[in-house]
Each structure stands twice: as structure tokens, then as C-alpha cells.
Design an enzyme around this catalytic site. Sequence first.
Site, short mmCIF file in Angstrom:
data_model
loop_
_atom_site.label_atom_id
_atom_site.label_comp_id
_atom_site.label_asym_id
_atom_site.label_seq_id
_atom_site.Cartn_x
_atom_site.Cartn_y
_atom_site.Cartn_z
N LYS A 1 2.21 -52.93 -72.99
CA LYS A 1 0.78 -52.37 -72.62
C LYS A 1 -0.14 -53.35 -72.00
O LYS A 1 -1.15 -52.63 -71.33
CB LYS A 1 0.16 -51.90 -73.98
CG LYS A 1 1.06 -50.73 -74.55
CD LYS A 1 0.83 -49.54 -74.11
CE LYS A 1 1.48 -48.60 -74.82
NZ LYS A 1 1.20 -47.05 -74.48
N SER B 1 10.17 -52.81 -75.37
CA SER B 1 8.97 -52.76 -75.19
C SER B 1 7.79 -53.43 -75.75
O SER B 1 6.76 -53.57 -75.46
CB SER B 1 8.64 -50.96 -75.58
OG SER B 1 8.92 -50.98 -76.93
#
Lengths: 320, 320
Positions: free
Chosen positions: A55, A305
Site C-alpha cells: 500500500k 501483498s
Amino acid sequence: MSLQIPQPTAVLEAANRIAGIANQTPVHTSRTLNQQTGHQIFLKCENFQRVGAFKFRGAYNAVSQLSKAQKEAGVVTHSSGNHAQGLALAAKLLGVKATIVMPDNAPAIKKAATAGYGATIITCPAIEREAVCAQQIEKHGYTLIHPYDNPNIIAGAGTAALELLQEVGPLDLLFAPVGGAGLLSGTALAAAAVQPTCRVIGVEPAIANDAQQSWQRGEIVRLTAVPNTLADGLRTRFVGAHNLPILRQYVSDMLTVTEDEIVTTLRFLWARLKLVVEPSAAVALAPVFTGKIGEPGQRIGVILSGGNVDVAELAPLFAD
Amino acid sequence: MSLQIPQPTAVLEAANRIAGIANQTPVHTSRTLNQQTGHQIFLKCENFQRVGAFKFRGAYNAVSQLSKAQKEAGVVTHSSGNHAQGLALAAKLLGVKATIVMPDNAPAIKKAATAGYGATIITCPAIEREAVCAQQIEKHGYTLIHPYDNPNIIAGAGTAALELLQEVGPLDLLFAPVGGAGLLSGTALAAAAVQPTCRVIGVEPAIANDAQQSWQRGEIVRLTAVPNTLADGLRTRFVGAHNLPILRQYVSDMLTVTEDEIVTTLRFLWARLKLVVEPSAAVALAPVFTGKIGEPGQRIGVILSGGNVDVAELAPLFAD
């Protein structure tokens, strides 16, 4: 309002913007994994990214492109997860004030981590978080940095896949997990930019398969309730307006995995590969790990991720 | 019988022997860790080594140097830990039969992992394991591959530090955990071979500080009972006859850390650095992490020895 859908080249531009600031995360391989699956697998370890998840890439790409006036006013988002920390750190590095709206019941550890990067935390009932965000924007002139429905967030997220393709060379298949589809959209754009023959595949928990449905139907399907998947990063109820056109144009397939398959894959990643990854990361590897990719001998990339987990909370999954 | 104490150059020879077979493990760094400690820290991640620990290096170096007759007869050792798996895999790769003597109460998971590499497991009461090993040698002509009191095991273990120094350049300080002192001995030889100005420091749990005492006194001090430290890889009661002379000649200091300091450091390695490491690995970083290394701005290497843990068992350490 017409949407600005990012082009594949936007990922290349984002990569220049984050160079030297985001980590170029390592790619891990495993003889055991390759032997078990019959494929050659490359794991892009975004658990080693700053703030512990991909992110940060999108957040930095987005905040760095704001106008001087926007930067002076500050940014806001609603998130209790990795985007909150990513935006907080990106804003801090760029000298921008960040305000994060979190649900009352967000874990204290996540509030503390986000506040630790210098962001202001506002808590409210989960159902009111978009309204509170809107109030903050109206009152203070903040710019909303949406967690996934934002062209610069998408392009930034794609830089992980770009680095992977540039490091290991051509891939047959490239897997990414799907929540709001920011990561998958960016991943698909990255492949389109540098290796269009690579088939990009999104993976969702079966009980949270709104993106699969949306991709199939060509319209955004919304889940009526927050899905209770172990993959807490993928509990998003619907993909973004910027995301769907990218998925439709560039994503080859959308798969789902069961909760049991997520656990099996997560255990392997921790116990054998020694990687602290979050369940959402295991989702992306699960179809390969559980033998759902039939044709052997493929060169396969997987975006892991992130790695922000509560170890004590996940531990029962590791009991025999 | 006179001891053959390995020279520093033995580590360079071992490195050639294991090249392309052992993993060249990655070196991780962390902005957070550097900021918190005021040092520049390089973590050699042997948790990503084959079998999940540095032990494979020495085992392969040792077995590969056996004579043809010794290889045909087979090897034996007593271990319930990482050495068992390291020797089992090394023997398998070299086409040598391996027999591992384990205590009755060794965890099923460790027996299974070792058997999974093709070794024969013999279990017996812990107190009898050396006798059972001797019986096997007499009966079958096996060669004993001792876990640490063996020149080739020591030289092989040193290749982790050698890779680290070759990759990151000169270090001021280099830390390794100490059980039987195979890893520390090899680490000290590696530094002596390529950068003698690097100060090599051993770290033990305070409740298992036999090596510190032995190093200070110049004679092997034996603990009367197996110390109950969380760092299960360091519960050895005494260092080897080959190890002590190397420690005396090449090791600059021996430090101890408390069980609480081990836990604090372990939590950081998992939660922030996303590394599944075993408590023994945290021992080596603990003096640096807990601020015991005063003079700031040092370039510091740390050997993270391995990552073989039972996640469910360690999880309570991560509860708030």
C-alpha cells in the site's frame, strides 16, 4: 464526471516517482514449492515493503502528485488497515498532514501504528466513516486518497509487479489477491506495459467473490454484507469505478479459493518459507499451491501483498 | 589424539564446496531498526537457508569430504533439532545413508521433517543417545557427524558470515548466537579470513552461559542440567573441544541476554521485520536491539541462525 483510467505507462511513471523511497522488495523462490507444484514460482515479498504492505507504493505515488495547495491543505482517507499506514507514512515523508478515519472497533495496534507515522486518527462507528470523511473534506479542504478507486493508487500498486517482471523476466502467469482491486488493476497494467503476453489472474476468497462477479458481468456487483473471510485485507464489498474497466481489459481470469485453502497456504508460507505474511497474501498463492493450475512447468509470479498480522490471533491456525 | 583446529582459510574452502547447493541467503536491513538503535545493522537471514537453518552448510561441508568408504558406510548423529535435518538433507544429496538418534520425546514434527529427507530415525531416552550413537557406529561402521565439535561443521557454519562480509563490506561488530559454538567458531574464522579487524561477539541466554564461562576461564565449563531457555537451539550444556580454542583466539567478547530480552527481540523480528525466526536467532540481535551496544554509529552484522519454530507454541509470546 468522466473517469481517468490510467494507462499501462502510468506504472512506469510511478516507478520513477517511488524509486529510492519505497523498498525494492526481494523475490523469494523455494525448491520445495516448485517441486510440489511442478511450476517455477517467484514470490514478490511485499511483506518487506515499508509499513509491511504494498500500500505504501500507491500512497506515495498519489500524495506526491498533489498540487502545492492540496499538499498544504492535507489528505484524508478511511481505512483501518494497510492503506491507513501507507498513507500516513507517505504523507509524513512528503510533509503533508494526514487524517485517517477509522472505525471505533479498529484494533488498538493499528491505531497506534498509524498514529506512529504522525497521522491524526478520527474514530467513528464503521457505518459513518464515509460521512465523517466527507465532513472532514468539507471543513478542512482535505483531498481524499481513496484506498483503491484512484488512478495514482492503482499505478503505484502496479510497481510491485513491474519490479518482479523486470527482475525475473517473462512470466506465463501472474497472480494477485483482490479486495477493492487496486493491486490487481495495477498488476494488470504493469504486465500490459512490459510483457503483454503474461496472463494476469486475480484471486478472491470464495465467500467474497464480488470482483469475480463484476469482472464476469461487466458491472460492479456489491456484496450486501462485509464478508467474514480470514483474509481481512480482502473484505471489501465492491471494486472501484476506476478498477473495473482495467480488470475487464487486462485481466485474463478471476479465481476463488476456500477458507481452508487460504489456511493451508498460509501455514506453508510461514512454516516452510519462513515468511510472516497476512492471509490476503496467501490467497494469491493458494490456487497454485493447492494444485488448481493444471498445465505443469509454468513460470508463475505471485504478489504477496503484505505481512501485517496479529501473530497471537492467527496462531490457532498453526495448531496441529 | 591431537585436535585438528580449522584455520580461517577452511571457511573459504567450505564456501567453494557448498556453492550452488546451499542457498546464498539474503541480507535484510530495516530503517526502523537502524533508527531505534543508532547503528547500521545487517541481518544474515539463515532462516531462508535449506532446512530452515545454517546447519545445512556445515553438514554438507562435512559429508562431502568423507572418503568413498565412509560415504558407503553412512553417517550418524544425535540431534533433535536443526542439525538432524541439515545432516539428513546433506546426506541425501550426496547419496549417503544417514541415521539420526533422537530422544523419545522429540516433537513428532521434527521426526517427520528429518524422516522426510530420507534419514533413518532411531529414538531412545535422551540420556542414552550418545551410547546408542556409539552402538550404531560399532555395529555399522557409520561416521559420526557431531553437531558442532567437528572442524568441517565449524568451517561450513562460517560460510554464512563469509557471505555477509563479502556482500556488505567491512563491519565493526559481528554477532552470532552460541549453543555448542559451531556457528560462533565458524563466524570468528570467517572474519579472521577476510576482515580481521571485525570484532566477533558471541551471545548466550544468561541462564545458559557455559560458553561465556568457558571463554573467560580457558577451559570447558559444563552446565549440570539442560538450561530451560526459550532459545531451544542453545540448550547445549558445553562447547566442543574444537570450538574453545577458536573462541579464545578469535572472539572479542561474549555477552548474555535475559529471557525477556529474547522475547522482546523475537517479537520485533516477527511483527516488524516479518521474519519467521527462532528464538536462538533473536538471541544474537538482542544485545543490539535492547541498547547494550553503547557507542553509536557502528556497522553491525547479525547471524539470524534459523527459523524452525512451532508457531502455535510461540504464539502466547505475541499476546499483548
